[in-house]
Write an enzyme that holds these catalytic residues in place. Structure first.
Site, PDB file in Angstrom:
ATOM      1  N   TYR A 104       0.937  -1.240  -0.136  1.00  0.00           N
ATOM      2  CA  TYR A 104       0.047   0.096   0.133  1.00  0.00           C
ATOM      3  C   TYR A 104       0.917   1.306   0.059  1.00  0.00           C
ATOM      4  CZ  TYR A 104      -4.029  -2.925   1.808  1.00  0.00           C
ATOM      5  OH  TYR A 104      -5.007  -3.606   1.930  1.00  0.00           O
ATOM      6  N   ASP A 258     -16.001  -9.528  -2.709  1.00  0.00           N
ATOM      7  CA  ASP A 258     -16.622  -8.394  -3.062  1.00  0.00           C
ATOM      8  C   ASP A 258     -17.559  -8.713  -3.990  1.00  0.00           C
ATOM      9  OD1 ASP A 258     -14.845  -6.897  -1.770  1.00  0.00           O
ATOM     10  OD2 ASP A 258     -13.531  -6.724  -3.352  1.00  0.00           O
ATOM     11  N   ASP A 294      -9.645  -7.726  -9.956  1.00  0.00           N
ATOM     12  CA  ASP A 294     -10.894  -7.801  -8.855  1.00  0.00           C
ATOM     13  C   ASP A 294     -12.292  -7.639  -9.673  1.00  0.00           C
ATOM     14  OD1 ASP A 294      -8.671  -7.855  -7.334  1.00  0.00           O
ATOM     15  OD2 ASP A 294      -9.322  -5.857  -6.446  1.00  0.00           O
TER      16      ASP A 294
HETATM   17  P1  ATP Z   1     -11.336 -11.983  -0.720  1.00  0.00           P
HETATM   18  O1  ATP Z   1     -10.123 -12.682  -1.186  1.00  0.00           O
HETATM   19  O2  ATP Z   1     -11.899 -11.299  -1.920  1.00  0.00           O
HETATM   20  O3  ATP Z   1     -11.135 -11.169   0.336  1.00  0.00           O
HETATM   21  P2  ATP Z   1     -13.145 -13.640   0.990  1.00  0.00           P
HETATM   22  O4  ATP Z   1     -11.885 -14.044   2.057  1.00  0.00           O
HETATM   23  O5  ATP Z   1     -14.071 -12.585   1.565  1.00  0.00           O
HETATM   24  O6  ATP Z   1     -12.522 -12.999  -0.399  1.00  0.00           O
HETATM   25  P3  ATP Z   1     -13.767 -16.081   0.115  1.00  0.00           P
HETATM   26  O7  ATP Z   1     -14.426 -17.082   1.015  1.00  0.00           O
HETATM   27  O8  ATP Z   1     -12.593 -16.337  -0.430  1.00  0.00           O
HETATM   28  O9  ATP Z   1     -14.118 -14.641   0.701  1.00  0.00           O
HETATM   29  O10 ATP Z   1     -14.926 -15.963  -1.316  1.00  0.00           O
HETATM   30  C1  ATP Z   1     -16.182 -15.470  -1.329  1.00  0.00           C
HETATM   31  C2  ATP Z   1     -16.862 -16.497  -1.928  1.00  0.00           C
HETATM   32  O11 ATP Z   1     -16.546 -16.771  -3.334  1.00  0.00           O
HETATM   33  C3  ATP Z   1     -17.218 -17.955  -1.344  1.00  0.00           C
HETATM   34  O12 ATP Z   1     -17.990 -17.749  -0.169  1.00  0.00           O
HETATM   35  C4  ATP Z   1     -17.450 -18.650  -2.533  1.00  0.00           C
HETATM   36  O13 ATP Z   1     -18.842 -18.629  -2.669  1.00  0.00           O
HETATM   37  C5  ATP Z   1     -16.587 -18.043  -3.645  1.00  0.00           C
HETATM   38  N1  ATP Z   1     -15.516 -18.629  -3.823  1.00  0.00           N
HETATM   39  C6  ATP Z   1     -14.151 -18.324  -3.416  1.00  0.00           C
HETATM   40  N2  ATP Z   1     -13.288 -19.089  -3.522  1.00  0.00           N
HETATM   41  C7  ATP Z   1     -13.773 -20.023  -4.354  1.00  0.00           C
HETATM   42  C8  ATP Z   1     -13.403 -21.281  -4.949  1.00  0.00           C
HETATM   43  N3  ATP Z   1     -11.850 -21.496  -5.080  1.00  0.00           N
HETATM   44  N4  ATP Z   1     -14.063 -22.078  -5.617  1.00  0.00           N
HETATM   45  C9  ATP Z   1     -15.388 -21.844  -5.598  1.00  0.00           C
HETATM   46  N5  ATP Z   1     -16.124 -20.739  -4.978  1.00  0.00           N
HETATM   47  C10 ATP Z   1     -15.440 -19.811  -4.472  1.00  0.00           C
END
Ligand code: ATP
Length: 316
Positions: A104, A258, A294
């Protein structure tokens, strides 16, 4: 007239196409990065009207951020420019598909100068949902005050509040983060933590306990994101897992949350049952991780419908 109002910093994002340590990267395509504008763009692509608010530097980068978000169909009319500080920047380093670092350059940025006085109450009052994240209150004391003021305005005018904790420990201390994320969660109608964020906020371990402890009131809904496993719904009447969609190849894990939030908010606006809302949000998250960047993978309604068709993964 807008459906959703969101507040947050969007920076210029320099994201190399190469997977390599940044000291060996010489080309940096210029994009934008910001959780709240990602959600706004996701909602716009799904056909909703959404307003995004931030403060930008009166500089070429600020103009680039504004034009890009406006070009995605988001209402940026409430944004402010300042000559007192520059637009924030961020660099992404990808070492392997699942190993992404961010650097950042956002301390004392233009967005960190947002104050509660910058909010347009009449504008917020006409929308239905306020989306806030745990990033904005971490930027500065005045940003924290602005978020709390937006929540107060939302409550006064009957908006639903959707809160994504988006824990960023590079921006504030653990204790302050824990206190403020819990404070905002206490005010939210819908809370969208990842499991690790929920564990951090509650000190609980397992999914059901974390969700139960975050939903302090009966009228609060927690939708916990579980990566490839999908998500877990906790409401007063419903506790259930909604499986994720298979992804052929995870190209870039960032931004899934997001896209997921955009799916949840879209479903809330359409007043669909939680099972359907979360299933669709899972599909959007899965689509986002399948594409670099993103916002590139954020779908239209037609493309989510196509993706969700049962035989989609047999074709090719
Ligand atoms: P970010 O990395 O954007 O901060 P996050 O940690 O808030 O993400 P994640 O749980 O990684 O959230 O992803 C959000 C949603 O996207 C999950 O609940 C799922 O529905 C979908 N998702 C994320 N990764 C995958 C994957 N490898 N395969 C299928 N679905 C996924």
């Amino acid at each position: 007239e807008i459906d959703v109002f969101t507040i947050g910093e969007t920076m210029v994002l320099f994201q190399p196409e190469q997977m390599a340590p940044l000291d060996y990267v010489s080309h940096f395509p210029k994009k934008i990065g910001g959780a709240e504008s990602n959600v706004a763009i996701g909602l716009s692509r799904l056909g909703h009207s959404v307003g995004w608010f931030s403060k930008l530097g009166e500089d070429p980068f600020g103009r680039f951020v504004l034009k890009t978000i406006r070009g995605e169909g988001v209402d940026v009319s409430r944004c402010r420019f300042t000559t007192d500080a520059p637009t924030g920047l961020l660099f992404k380093e990808q070492l392997s598909p699942n190993d992404v670092n961010v650097y950042y350059y956002r301390q004392n940025s233009a967005a960190s100068l947002m104050t509660e006085n910058d909010l347009d109450e009449d504008y917020i009052a006409q929308s239905k949902i306020l989306h806030v994240t745990g990033i904005t209150p971490a930027l500065s004391e005045s940003c924290y005050q602005a978020v709390m003021k937006a929540i107060e305005i939302a409550k006064k005018h009957g908006l639903k509040i959707v809160f994504d904790p988006n824990l960023r420990l590079k921006l504030w201390s653990k204790q302050r983060a824990k206190d403020v994320l819990n404070e905002i969660a206490g005010q939210a109608d819908v809370i969208l933590p990842g499991l690790d964020e929920g564990q951090f906020m509650t000190g609980k371990e397992n999914i059901e306990d974390v969700a139960k402890s975050l939903a302090r009131r009966d009228d609060q809904t927690v939708i916990m994101k579980l990566g490839s496993e999908g998500a877990y719904i906790h409401t007063k009447d419903e506790k259930s897992y909604v499986p994720g969609f298979p992804v052929k190849q995870v190209v870039d894990p960032v931004g899934a949350g997001d896209g997921f939030a955009a799916g949840i908010i879209s479903g809330l606006l359409k007043e669909k049952p939680w099972q359907d809302v979360v299933k669709r949000a899972n599909a959007i998250g899965a689509m986002v991780v399948g594409m670099r960047g993103d916002i590139e993978g954020l779908p239209t309604n037609d493309s989510v419908n196509q993706f969700m068709k049962p035989n989609q993964n047999q074709r090719d």
